[in-house]
Design a protein around this motif. Structure first.
Motif, PDB file in Angstrom:
ATOM      1  N   PRO A   1     -17.137   2.349   2.230  1.00  0.00           N
ATOM      2  CA  PRO A   1     -16.456   1.712   3.355  1.00  0.00           C
ATOM      3  C   PRO A   1     -15.508   0.589   2.938  1.00  0.00           C
ATOM      4  O   PRO A   1     -14.445   0.412   3.553  1.00  0.00           O
ATOM      5  N   LEU A   2     -15.865  -0.177   1.893  1.00  0.00           N
ATOM      6  CA  LEU A   2     -14.952  -1.217   1.415  1.00  0.00           C
ATOM      7  C   LEU A   2     -13.704  -0.587   0.811  1.00  0.00           C
ATOM      8  O   LEU A   2     -12.575  -1.066   1.039  1.00  0.00           O
ATOM      9  N   LEU A   3     -13.862   0.483   0.042  1.00  0.00           N
ATOM     10  CA  LEU A   3     -12.692   1.169  -0.512  1.00  0.00           C
ATOM     11  C   LEU A   3     -11.796   1.705   0.605  1.00  0.00           C
ATOM     12  O   LEU A   3     -10.567   1.637   0.518  1.00  0.00           O
ATOM     13  N   SER A   4     -12.413   2.260   1.661  1.00  0.00           N
ATOM     14  CA  SER A   4     -11.621   2.750   2.795  1.00  0.00           C
ATOM     15  C   SER A   4     -10.812   1.618   3.416  1.00  0.00           C
ATOM     16  O   SER A   4      -9.606   1.754   3.673  1.00  0.00           O
ATOM     17  N   ALA A   5     -11.473   0.501   3.662  1.00  0.00           N
ATOM     18  CA  ALA A   5     -10.778  -0.623   4.289  1.00  0.00           C
ATOM     19  C   ALA A   5      -9.676  -1.164   3.384  1.00  0.00           C
ATOM     20  O   ALA A   5      -8.579  -1.498   3.850  1.00  0.00           O
ATOM     21  N   ALA A   6      -9.945  -1.249   2.075  1.00  0.00           N
ATOM     22  CA  ALA A   6      -8.917  -1.738   1.155  1.00  0.00           C
ATOM     23  C   ALA A   6      -7.706  -0.827   1.145  1.00  0.00           C
ATOM     24  O   ALA A   6      -6.556  -1.297   1.054  1.00  0.00           O
ATOM     25  N   ALA A   7      -7.923   0.470   1.237  1.00  0.00           N
ATOM     26  CA  ALA A   7      -6.815   1.421   1.250  1.00  0.00           C
ATOM     27  C   ALA A   7      -6.164   1.531   2.616  1.00  0.00           C
ATOM     28  O   ALA A   7      -5.198   2.296   2.777  1.00  0.00           O
ATOM     29  N   GLY A   8      -6.648   0.797   3.605  1.00  0.00           N
ATOM     30  CA  GLY A   8      -6.072   0.868   4.946  1.00  0.00           C
ATOM     31  C   GLY A   8      -6.449   2.119   5.698  1.00  0.00           C
ATOM     32  O   GLY A   8      -5.675   2.608   6.531  1.00  0.00           O
ATOM     33  N   LEU A   9      -7.637   2.649   5.441  1.00  0.00           N
ATOM     34  CA  LEU A   9      -8.108   3.879   6.060  1.00  0.00           C
ATOM     35  C   LEU A   9      -9.303   3.590   6.953  1.00  0.00           C
ATOM     36  O   LEU A   9     -10.085   2.687   6.677  1.00  0.00           O
TER      37      LEU A   9
ATOM     38  N   ARG B   1       0.847  -1.190   0.000  1.00  0.00           N
ATOM     39  CA  ARG B   1       0.000   0.000   0.000  1.00  0.00           C
ATOM     40  C   ARG B   1       0.882   1.240   0.000  1.00  0.00           C
ATOM     41  O   ARG B   1       1.882   1.301   0.721  1.00  0.00           O
ATOM     42  N   TYR B   2       0.455   2.248  -0.772  1.00  0.00           N
ATOM     43  CA  TYR B   2       1.200   3.497  -0.868  1.00  0.00           C
ATOM     44  C   TYR B   2       0.212   4.663  -0.916  1.00  0.00           C
ATOM     45  O   TYR B   2      -0.928   4.522  -1.367  1.00  0.00           O
ATOM     46  N   ALA B   3       0.694   5.832  -0.464  1.00  0.00           N
ATOM     47  CA  ALA B   3      -0.015   7.090  -0.684  1.00  0.00           C
ATOM     48  C   ALA B   3       0.838   7.935  -1.616  1.00  0.00           C
ATOM     49  O   ALA B   3       2.056   8.049  -1.440  1.00  0.00           O
ATOM     50  N   TYR B   4       0.196   8.540  -2.629  1.00  0.00           N
ATOM     51  CA  TYR B   4       0.923   9.266  -3.663  1.00  0.00           C
ATOM     52  C   TYR B   4       0.862  10.770  -3.418  1.00  0.00           C
ATOM     53  O   TYR B   4      -0.225  11.334  -3.220  1.00  0.00           O
ATOM     54  N   ASP B   5       2.042  11.410  -3.440  1.00  0.00           N
ATOM     55  CA  ASP B   5       2.152  12.862  -3.295  1.00  0.00           C
ATOM     56  C   ASP B   5       2.340  13.471  -4.686  1.00  0.00           C
ATOM     57  O   ASP B   5       3.403  13.331  -5.288  1.00  0.00           O
ATOM     58  N   PRO B   6       1.327  14.168  -5.230  1.00  0.00           N
ATOM     59  CA  PRO B   6       1.451  14.672  -6.606  1.00  0.00           C
ATOM     60  C   PRO B   6       2.433  15.830  -6.739  1.00  0.00           C
ATOM     61  O   PRO B   6       2.923  16.076  -7.834  1.00  0.00           O
ATOM     62  N   ARG B   7       2.730  16.548  -5.673  1.00  0.00           N
ATOM     63  CA  ARG B   7       3.650  17.679  -5.792  1.00  0.00           C
ATOM     64  C   ARG B   7       5.101  17.222  -5.892  1.00  0.00           C
ATOM     65  O   ARG B   7       5.907  17.859  -6.571  1.00  0.00           O
ATOM     66  N   THR B   8       5.427  16.130  -5.220  1.00  0.00           N
ATOM     67  CA  THR B   8       6.799  15.614  -5.287  1.00  0.00           C
ATOM     68  C   THR B   8       6.916  14.398  -6.209  1.00  0.00           C
ATOM     69  O   THR B   8       8.027  13.947  -6.475  1.00  0.00           O
ATOM     70  N   HIS B   9       5.783  13.892  -6.689  1.00  0.00           N
ATOM     71  CA  HIS B   9       5.743  12.689  -7.525  1.00  0.00           C
ATOM     72  C   HIS B   9       6.433  11.520  -6.809  1.00  0.00           C
ATOM     73  O   HIS B   9       7.233  10.789  -7.391  1.00  0.00           O
ATOM     74  N   ARG B  10       6.089  11.347  -5.538  1.00  0.00           N
ATOM     75  CA  ARG B  10       6.647  10.249  -4.757  1.00  0.00           C
ATOM     76  C   ARG B  10       5.524   9.401  -4.175  1.00  0.00           C
ATOM     77  O   ARG B  10       4.480   9.923  -3.789  1.00  0.00           O
ATOM     78  N   ALA B  11       5.758   8.101  -4.097  1.00  0.00           N
ATOM     79  CA  ALA B  11       4.835   7.168  -3.471  1.00  0.00           C
ATOM     80  C   ALA B  11       5.388   6.786  -2.103  1.00  0.00           C
ATOM     81  O   ALA B  11       6.523   6.308  -2.002  1.00  0.00           O
TER      82      ALA B  11
END
Length: 501
Positions: A191-199, A114-124
């Motif tokens: 809610p399923l999308l939240s759980a899948a994303a680890g949120l 799982r990753y979160a993407y930062d569009p300003r730095t283009h980093r995962a």
């Protein structure tokens, strides 16, 4: 951020008040967003630092089946050399509330996890592992952080958040479709999308992660390597079965009691994203209209209003209209308004190429009034209109109408860019009951989104005459050839304040 001139000073607002029942809130909120009531003044909400601070993982060299680096660079990344306010994905007021959480299996240019993407730095930023046995490819869950948009647009914010998420989904699909098989879901259970994303789920977010801003999931995009077997259902359940992923960094002010309009927007978006009967949603294959190149995807921009006043010929209009209409089977219908010597509203001709007249007369001044008084729309070369979503629409229709309209406008804008046209999405619409203006039942056919178009500034375009607009020699005449009433004194809104996504 500057305020629109039609805003009124905010009265003292109660916070923490009990919200009405969700169905009543939805209908009232839809009517309020479409009403002429101006957004109240709210304290400016600055952009906070990117909250996900896990280790930034380097992208692998090209050669893997799913080049995550390329897909994100062409879809969500802030272009190099800009302050981040001109991303290829349009956004209301350049606020960019959409965030992407990457759920990666084998075969991607980042390790599984799982990753979160930062569009300003283009980093995962890595947030956790992948489940055992997850199939190859990538799932991208798109969420929105609503506070800045709600602070600026008030009760008009939540439809803009839905449109913005639709544009982001289209950008990801267009970027991925050259090298991967892409499926898009605009109705998977929130809610399923939240759980899948680890949120955490939105109602529990601030209890579980105090000091952080909730993110509400609205859409998902799936990329699989070509020729890979695709399961009947996406592996959302396998991701959701994992423990919750790493938390964001707490930030001052992110968990203060929200103003009523922000609380209502979060409550509403959470409600309309719930689909417990079909949690995995429906997944439609993505298309690449007009075969846009990487350069096309990188060069998409919202053109300045002064670049949009040149007319288009009928063939180009028909092609862009066809792209918008065919982008999503679950979306609203599309019509195009033009001026010139033969001003009219045009619809796609049934069963053949070209356009048919829906109503005679220049609707663009009325559209300018409906779109927060943006007078430049009255001289645009053409205005594509997504319309539908009745005033009593159920939550699934409200969600799909806005997400699909943003998605289709994203595809149409990419196609227009590939053809050398200028374009600008128009997101905020008030009193825009198109059906009532055309003499049919009121409350059934509302403008949801728009895309202004202009021919390129070339010698051919500068010498264009009104004859370049579509002729009114349609095979089937309009059943009610009437022109919507034109407002003579629309309050002006500065360009860039109301018109985008």
């Amino acid at each position: 951020m500057p305020d629109t001139p039609d805003r009124a000073a905010a009265p003292v607002r109660e916070v923490g008040a009990v919200l009405p029942a969700a169905p009543d809130l939805l209908r009232a909120a839809l009517a309020d967003a479409r009403s002429p009531r101006a957004p109240e003044l709210s304290p400016y909400v600055p952009e906070r630092p990117f909250p996900w601070n896990g280790a930034a993982t380097a992208y692998a060299e090209p050669g893997t089946a799913i080049d995550v680096d390329r897909v994100l660079r062409l879809s969500l990344a802030a272009p190099a050399g800009t302050p981040g306010r001109l991303r290829p994905v349009p956004s209301a007021g350049a606020l960019h509330p959409v965030r992407a959480h990457l759920l990666l299996g084998p075969g991607c240019s980042l390790p599984p996890g799982r990753y979160a993407y930062d569009p300003r730095t283009h980093r995962a930023h890595r947030r956790g592992p992948a489940p055992d046995g997850v199939p190859p490819g990538a799932l991208v869950v798109l969420t929105v952080a609503a506070s800045r948009t709600a602070a600026h647009y008030g009760h008009r914010a939540w439809p803009l958040l839905l449109l913005d998420a639709g544009h982001a989904a289209a950008a990801l699909a267009l970027a991925g479709a050259t090298t991967a098989d892409v499926l898009v879901s605009l109705d998977a259970d929130g809610p399923l999308l939240s759980a899948a994303a680890g949120l955490p789920g939105a109602p529990d977010w601030q209890d579980i992660w105090p000091g952080t801003e909730p993110e509400l999931p609205l859409a998902a995009v799936r990329l699989t390597p070509p020729a890979s077997p695709v399961e009947a259902e996406p592996p959302l359940g396998a991701w959701a079965a994992l423990p919750r992923a790493s938390a964001p960094t707490p930030q001052p002010g992110a968990d203060t009691t929200p103003p009523r309009e922000l609380a209502a927007a979060r409550h509403l978006l959470h409600h309309i994203a719930e689909t417990p009967g079909r949690p995995d949603g429906t997944w439609h294959p993505a298309r690449r209209p007009g075969e846009p190149t990487d350069a096309t995807l990188e060069s998409r921009r919202s053109a300045p209003p002064e670049d949009l006043n040149r007319p288009l010929d009928e063939e180009l209009l028909a092609r862009i209209l066809a792209t918008a209409r065919s982008a999503r089977p679950d979306g609203p219908d599309w019509t195009v308004a033009v001026g010139g010597a033969t001003p009219a509203l045009y619809a796609a001709a049934p069963g053949r190429p070209g356009l048919d007249v829906r109503a005679v007369g220049d609707a663009r001044p009325t559209l300018a009034h409906w779109a927060a008084g943006q007078h430049w729309i009255g001289t645009a070369g053409a205005v594509l209109l997504a319309h539908g979503c009745p005033e009593d629409a159920p939550r699934a229709t409200v969600r799909s109408s806005h997400l699909a309209a943003g998605y289709a406008a994203g595809e149409a804008q990419a196609h227009a860019t590939a053809l050398g046209l200028r374009s600008r999405p128009i997101g905020s619409w008030q009193q825009a009951d198109l059906g009532a203006a055309l003499g049919v039942t009121p409350g059934r056919d509302w403008v949801v989104h728009g895309l202004a178009l202009g021919a390129p500034l070339t010698p051919a375009a500068t010498s264009a005459t009104p004859a370049a607009t579509p002729a009114t020699t349609a095979a089937t005449p309009a059943p009610r050839p009437v022109t919507p009433p034109t407002a003579s004194a629309a309050p002006a809104a500065p360009p860039g304040e109301e018109e985008r996504p």
